[in-house]
Design an enzyme around this catalytic site. Structure first.
Site, PDB file in Angstrom:
ATOM      1  N   THR A 108     -17.704   2.507  16.171  1.00  0.00           N
ATOM      2  CA  THR A 108     -17.234   2.207  14.735  1.00  0.00           C
ATOM      3  C   THR A 108     -15.600   1.856  14.694  1.00  0.00           C
ATOM      4  OG1 THR A 108     -16.259   4.543  14.859  1.00  0.00           O
ATOM      5  CG2 THR A 108     -18.430   4.118  13.551  1.00  0.00           C
ATOM      6  N   GLY A 109     -14.953   1.756  15.905  1.00  0.00           N
ATOM      7  CA  GLY A 109     -13.328   1.553  15.786  1.00  0.00           C
ATOM      8  C   GLY A 109     -12.652   2.752  15.672  1.00  0.00           C
ATOM      9  N   GLY A 157     -13.025   6.489  16.533  1.00  0.00           N
ATOM     10  CA  GLY A 157     -12.492   7.308  17.470  1.00  0.00           C
ATOM     11  C   GLY A 157     -11.526   6.643  18.484  1.00  0.00           C
ATOM     12  N   HIS A 196       2.561  -6.613   8.000  1.00  0.00           N
ATOM     13  CA  HIS A 196       3.254  -5.675   7.216  1.00  0.00           C
ATOM     14  C   HIS A 196       3.452  -4.222   7.960  1.00  0.00           C
ATOM     15  CE1 HIS A 196       1.708  -7.131   2.904  1.00  0.00           C
ATOM     16  NE2 HIS A 196       2.552  -8.008   3.739  1.00  0.00           N
ATOM     17  N   ARG A 230     -20.744  -1.498  16.653  1.00  0.00           N
ATOM     18  CA  ARG A 230     -21.966  -1.335  16.116  1.00  0.00           C
ATOM     19  C   ARG A 230     -21.704  -1.612  14.367  1.00  0.00           C
ATOM     20  NH1 ARG A 230     -22.535   4.599  18.842  1.00  0.00           N
ATOM     21  NH2 ARG A 230     -23.326   3.836  20.692  1.00  0.00           N
ATOM     22  N   ARG A 247      11.167  -4.550   3.185  1.00  0.00           N
ATOM     23  CA  ARG A 247      10.696  -3.340   3.015  1.00  0.00           C
ATOM     24  C   ARG A 247       9.518  -2.818   3.921  1.00  0.00           C
ATOM     25  NH1 ARG A 247       8.357  -7.471   0.140  1.00  0.00           N
ATOM     26  NH2 ARG A 247       5.965  -7.351  -0.485  1.00  0.00           N
ATOM     27  N   ARG A 296       9.501   0.654   5.928  1.00  0.00           N
ATOM     28  CA  ARG A 296       8.251   1.333   6.119  1.00  0.00           C
ATOM     29  C   ARG A 296       7.767   1.665   7.458  1.00  0.00           C
ATOM     30  NH1 ARG A 296       6.086  -2.162   1.333  1.00  0.00           N
ATOM     31  NH2 ARG A 296       7.022  -1.230  -0.378  1.00  0.00           N
TER      32      ARG A 296
END
Ligand code: RB5
Length: 147
Positions: free
Chosen positions: A67-68, A70, A98, A109, A133, A137
């Site tokens: 899924t990217g 974990g 950013h 998957r 900015r 951040r």
């Protein structure tokens, strides 16, 4: 550019496609594994690639698990790593412009091969927007790291 790659079994096939694409474009790849499609634990490979980026041995890193999720969570535990999980190119571009992300993660998957290559190219072609900015951040994120 020196780029670290890492995956588990869920991201292995897509990582190979990304690796071929990046090598064809002339990048120098360090693939920390996994090196086959057998079960592999994403925290191990996420950390290993992240350590290369945090140490400056690789400029950027690309991670792939099922899924990217974990593998990005694992990489983000390494101090100095900012890894976003991307499933389309706009987020990949903005995560660098950013958030000064130095790694991205993809879901093997979740995204198809062409989408994945576009995501990776968008990330590599983007540059952090310094001096305003966004930089403030990112410094705030780093301050959380130090707590
Ligand atoms: C492995 O089955 C799967 O859990 C892993 O690749 C990843 O999706 C976890 O976040």
């Amino acid at each position: 550019m020196k780029i670290a790659l890492g995956s588990d079994h869920g991201g292995y096939a897509l990582k190979l496609a990304i690796k071929e694409h990046l090598e064809k474009a002339g990048h120098q790849i360090t693939d920390v594994g996994s090196h086959d499609a057998n079960r592999a634990e994403y925290p191990f490979y996420g950390e290993k690639a992240a350590r290369l980026v945090a140490a400056g041995e690789c400029e950027l890193g690309v991670l792939v698990c099922g899924t990217g999720c974990g593998i990005s969570l694992s990489a983000n535990r390494v101090r100095g790593i900012r890894c976003s999980n991307c499933s389309e190119p706009v987020t990949a571009r903005l995560s660098r412009e950013h958030n000064n992300c130095n790694m991205i993660a993809l879901g093997g998957r979740i995204v198809g091969e062409q989408m994945a290559l576009d995501i990776v190219d968008s990330f590599l072609n983007a540059r952090f927007i310094t001096g305003g900015r966004h930089e403030e951040r990112v410094k705030m994120i780093e301050a959380i790291d130090r707590d």
